[in-house]
Design an enzyme around this catalytic site. Structure first.
Site, PDB file in Angstrom:
ATOM      1  CB  SER A 145      -0.844  -0.023   1.277  1.00 32.81           C
ATOM      2  OG  SER A 145      -1.444   1.225   1.540  1.00 32.81           O
ATOM      3  CE1 TYR A 158      -5.230  -1.534   4.256  1.00 31.98           C
ATOM      4  CE2 TYR A 158      -3.994   0.466   3.784  1.00 31.98           C
ATOM      5  CZ  TYR A 158      -4.632  -0.676   3.344  1.00 31.98           C
ATOM      6  OH  TYR A 158      -4.674  -0.971   1.997  1.00 31.98           O
TER       7      TYR A 158
HETATM    8  P1  NAP Z   1     -11.882  -4.931  -1.233  1.00 30.17           P
HETATM    9  O1  NAP Z   1     -12.607  -4.393  -2.397  1.00 30.17           O
HETATM   10  O2  NAP Z   1     -12.367  -4.595   0.125  1.00 30.17           O
HETATM   11  O3  NAP Z   1     -11.680  -6.527  -1.353  1.00 30.17           O
HETATM   12  C1  NAP Z   1     -10.988  -7.217  -0.345  1.00 30.17           C
HETATM   13  C2  NAP Z   1     -11.220  -8.700  -0.504  1.00 30.17           C
HETATM   14  O4  NAP Z   1     -10.575  -9.388   0.586  1.00 30.17           O
HETATM   15  C3  NAP Z   1     -12.703  -9.055  -0.428  1.00 30.17           C
HETATM   16  O5  NAP Z   1     -12.971 -10.032  -1.410  1.00 30.17           O
HETATM   17  C4  NAP Z   1     -12.838  -9.635   0.977  1.00 30.17           C
HETATM   18  O6  NAP Z   1     -13.829 -10.607   1.145  1.00 30.17           O
HETATM   19  C5  NAP Z   1     -11.483 -10.318   1.126  1.00 30.17           C
HETATM   20  N1  NAP Z   1     -11.191 -10.619   2.521  1.00 30.17           N
HETATM   21  C6  NAP Z   1     -11.170  -9.772   3.566  1.00 30.17           C
HETATM   22  N2  NAP Z   1     -10.871 -10.443   4.701  1.00 30.17           N
HETATM   23  C7  NAP Z   1     -10.698 -11.735   4.352  1.00 30.17           C
HETATM   24  C8  NAP Z   1     -10.369 -12.913   5.073  1.00 30.17           C
HETATM   25  N3  NAP Z   1     -10.164 -12.895   6.405  1.00 30.17           N
HETATM   26  N4  NAP Z   1     -10.276 -14.084   4.405  1.00 30.17           N
HETATM   27  C9  NAP Z   1     -10.495 -14.116   3.071  1.00 30.17           C
HETATM   28  N5  NAP Z   1     -10.795 -13.046   2.327  1.00 30.17           N
HETATM   29  C10 NAP Z   1     -10.904 -11.865   2.961  1.00 30.17           C
HETATM   30  O7  NAP Z   1     -10.375  -4.442  -1.294  1.00 30.17           O
HETATM   31  P2  NAP Z   1      -9.481  -3.977  -2.533  1.00 30.17           P
HETATM   32  O8  NAP Z   1      -9.527  -2.514  -2.582  1.00 30.17           O
HETATM   33  O9  NAP Z   1      -9.746  -4.797  -3.733  1.00 30.17           O
HETATM   34  O10 NAP Z   1      -8.072  -4.353  -1.898  1.00 30.17           O
HETATM   35  C11 NAP Z   1      -7.390  -5.582  -2.115  1.00 30.17           C
HETATM   36  C12 NAP Z   1      -6.037  -5.478  -1.450  1.00 30.17           C
HETATM   37  O11 NAP Z   1      -5.334  -4.345  -1.948  1.00 30.17           O
HETATM   38  C13 NAP Z   1      -6.096  -5.296   0.069  1.00 30.17           C
HETATM   39  O12 NAP Z   1      -5.013  -5.956   0.671  1.00 30.17           O
HETATM   40  C14 NAP Z   1      -5.955  -3.779   0.223  1.00 30.17           C
HETATM   41  O13 NAP Z   1      -5.460  -3.416   1.479  1.00 30.17           O
HETATM   42  C15 NAP Z   1      -4.961  -3.496  -0.870  1.00 30.17           C
HETATM   43  N6  NAP Z   1      -4.921  -2.119  -1.346  1.00 30.17           N
HETATM   44  C16 NAP Z   1      -6.055  -1.482  -1.787  1.00 30.17           C
HETATM   45  C17 NAP Z   1      -5.955  -0.185  -2.291  1.00 30.17           C
HETATM   46  C18 NAP Z   1      -7.121   0.590  -2.806  1.00 30.17           C
HETATM   47  O14 NAP Z   1      -6.957   1.803  -3.028  1.00 30.17           O
HETATM   48  N7  NAP Z   1      -8.286  -0.005  -3.039  1.00 30.17           N
HETATM   49  C19 NAP Z   1      -4.715   0.422  -2.344  1.00 30.17           C
HETATM   50  C20 NAP Z   1      -3.592  -0.254  -1.855  1.00 30.17           C
HETATM   51  C21 NAP Z   1      -3.720  -1.520  -1.374  1.00 30.17           C
HETATM   52  P3  NAP Z   1     -15.395 -10.230   1.452  1.00 30.17           P
HETATM   53  O15 NAP Z   1     -15.959  -9.874   0.141  1.00 30.17           O
HETATM   54  O16 NAP Z   1     -15.966 -11.485   1.992  1.00 30.17           O
HETATM   55  O17 NAP Z   1     -15.367  -9.114   2.431  1.00 30.17           O
HETATM   56  C1  GCO Z   2      -7.039   5.153   3.075  1.00 29.57           C
HETATM   57  C2  GCO Z   2      -7.081   4.177   1.950  1.00 29.57           C
HETATM   58  C3  GCO Z   2      -5.712   3.609   1.634  1.00 29.57           C
HETATM   59  C4  GCO Z   2      -5.753   2.800   0.381  1.00 29.57           C
HETATM   60  C5  GCO Z   2      -4.476   2.221  -0.095  1.00 29.57           C
HETATM   61  C6  GCO Z   2      -3.478   3.256  -0.479  1.00 29.57           C
HETATM   62  O1  GCO Z   2      -7.987   5.209   3.841  1.00 29.57           O
HETATM   63  O2  GCO Z   2      -6.050   5.912   3.149  1.00 29.57           O
HETATM   64  O3  GCO Z   2      -8.047   3.214   2.087  1.00 29.57           O
HETATM   65  O4  GCO Z   2      -5.021   3.148   2.690  1.00 29.57           O
HETATM   66  O5  GCO Z   2      -6.704   1.802   0.433  1.00 29.57           O
HETATM   67  O6  GCO Z   2      -3.974   1.204   0.695  1.00 29.57           O
HETATM   68  O7  GCO Z   2      -2.406   2.655  -1.117  1.00 29.57           O
END
Ligand code: NAP
Ligand code: GCO
Length: 264
Positions: A145, A158
């Site tokens: 992240s 986080y």
């Molecule tokens: P999301 O839309 O919230 O999807 C997260 C997925 O993880 C969902 O399918 C959720 O399942 C699953 N999950 C959560 N807890 C779990 C568990 N204990 N066991 C199995 N599955 C679980 O998140 P996203 O934005 O696609 O993010 C995916 C990854 O990228 C995460 O690690 C997040 O921190 C990271 N990330 C996101 C962003 C961003 O801007 N979106 C940026 C940087 C990093 P359910 O559907 O059942 O809840």
């Molecule tokens: C927040 C966001 C982030 C992003 C992501 C950034 O509240 O600042 O959710 O943490 O999801 O991980 O890279």
């Protein structure tokens, strides 16, 4: 010349990949030739995920598994090995966030975030590494992240977890690199998914959420990322094109980490 980016014949496990970033990464690995397996917390989401992959032409195997539960993870990995094959590529994608000011956050809430975002990647990696060692090759991609590098209000747990995940990435590379296992991270910038939807909600008067405008201003690309922006980097890190890249976090952030911000 062979295609260094081909994943033909590989088995890839992407955690939490029914939708969002996981779905997009899994789709890209599948289109590059890998056999895709994924998990989610509920059967309902697994079924929806399987149907969504089918729509884009991918036959995948989905499993119900909570990645924080070591017994569930170990039995899922055994089942995958039996039904599909030994896992060549692991993407630790499942994650949660709780946006609560630190002094209002309970220790339990803090632990829940650490459990999913840091302990679980350890548990799943630990379950797949022994057979990668036997096979003489393996790829692990941890989804990090901006918060692996930066802090901000309300995301203490986080940021602690994602900073830790960056170091777990380097440690897996250090400990298992000699077995031809590459462990790298992808550090997405701000990506439009359900996880960040509350930060993009329109205001009552129809104007942009202040955080939405803040992110556009902080990002040299002047937009939010899409899950598809992570596809190419994921294929690179899953393929033999990256065989000498180890312990690296590839930030895919439209330039956020390079930028001091707009002058007032
Ligand atoms: P999301 O839309 O919230 O999807 C997260 C997925 O993880 C969902 O399918 C959720 O399942 C699953 N999950 C959560 N807890 C779990 C568990 N204990 N066991 C199995 N599955 C679980 O998140 P996203 O934005 O696609 O993010 C995916 C990854 O990228 C995460 O690690 C997040 O921190 C990271 N990330 C996101 C962003 C961003 O801007 N979106 C940026 C940087 C990093 P359910 O559907 O059942 O809840
Ligand atoms: C927040 C966001 C982030 C992003 C992501 C950034 O509240 O600042 O959710 O943490 O999801 O991980 O890279």
């Amino acid at each position: 010349m062979t295609n260094q980016f081909s994943l033909e014949g590989k088995v890839a496990l992407i955690t939490g990949a029914s939708y969002g970033i996981g779905f997009s990464i899994a789709s890209a690995l599948g289109k590059a030739g890998a056999k895709i397996v994924f998990n989610d917390l509920k059967q309902e989401f697994v079924d929806k995920g399987v149907a969504a992959y089918k729509e884009i032409g991918l036959e995948v195997n989905g499993y119900v598994c909570d990645v924080t539960n070591e017994d569930q993870v170990n039995s899922m990995v055994k089942q995958i090995e039996k039904e599909v094959g030994v896992i060549d590529i692991l993407v630790n994608n499942a994650g949660i966030i709780k946006r609560i000011p630190m002094i209002e956050m309970s220790a339990d809430e803090f632990r829940q975030v650490i459990d999913v975002d840091l302990n679980a990647p350890f548990i799943v990696a630990k379950a797949v590494i022994p057979n990668m060692i036997k096979k003489g090759a393996g790829k692990i991609i941890n989804i990090c992240s901006m918060m692996s590098e930066l802090g901000r209000e309300t995301v203490s747990a986080y940021a602690a977890a994602k900073g830790g995940l960056k170091m777990l990435t380097r440690n897996i590379a250090s400990e298992y690199g000699e077995y031809n296992i590459q462990c790298n991270g992808i550090g997405p910038g701000y990506i439009a998914t359900p996880q960040t939807a509350p930060l993009r909600e329109k205001q009552a008067d129809g104007s942009r959420h202040p955080f939405d405008s803040f992110i556009i201003a902080k990002t040299p690309a002047a937009r939010w990322g899409n899950p598809e922006d992570l596809a190419g980097p994921a294929v690179f890190l899953a393929s033999e094109a990256s065989n000498f890249v180890n312990g690296h976090v590839l930030y895919v952030d439209g330039g956020i980490l390079a930028y001091i911000g707009k002058q007032p």
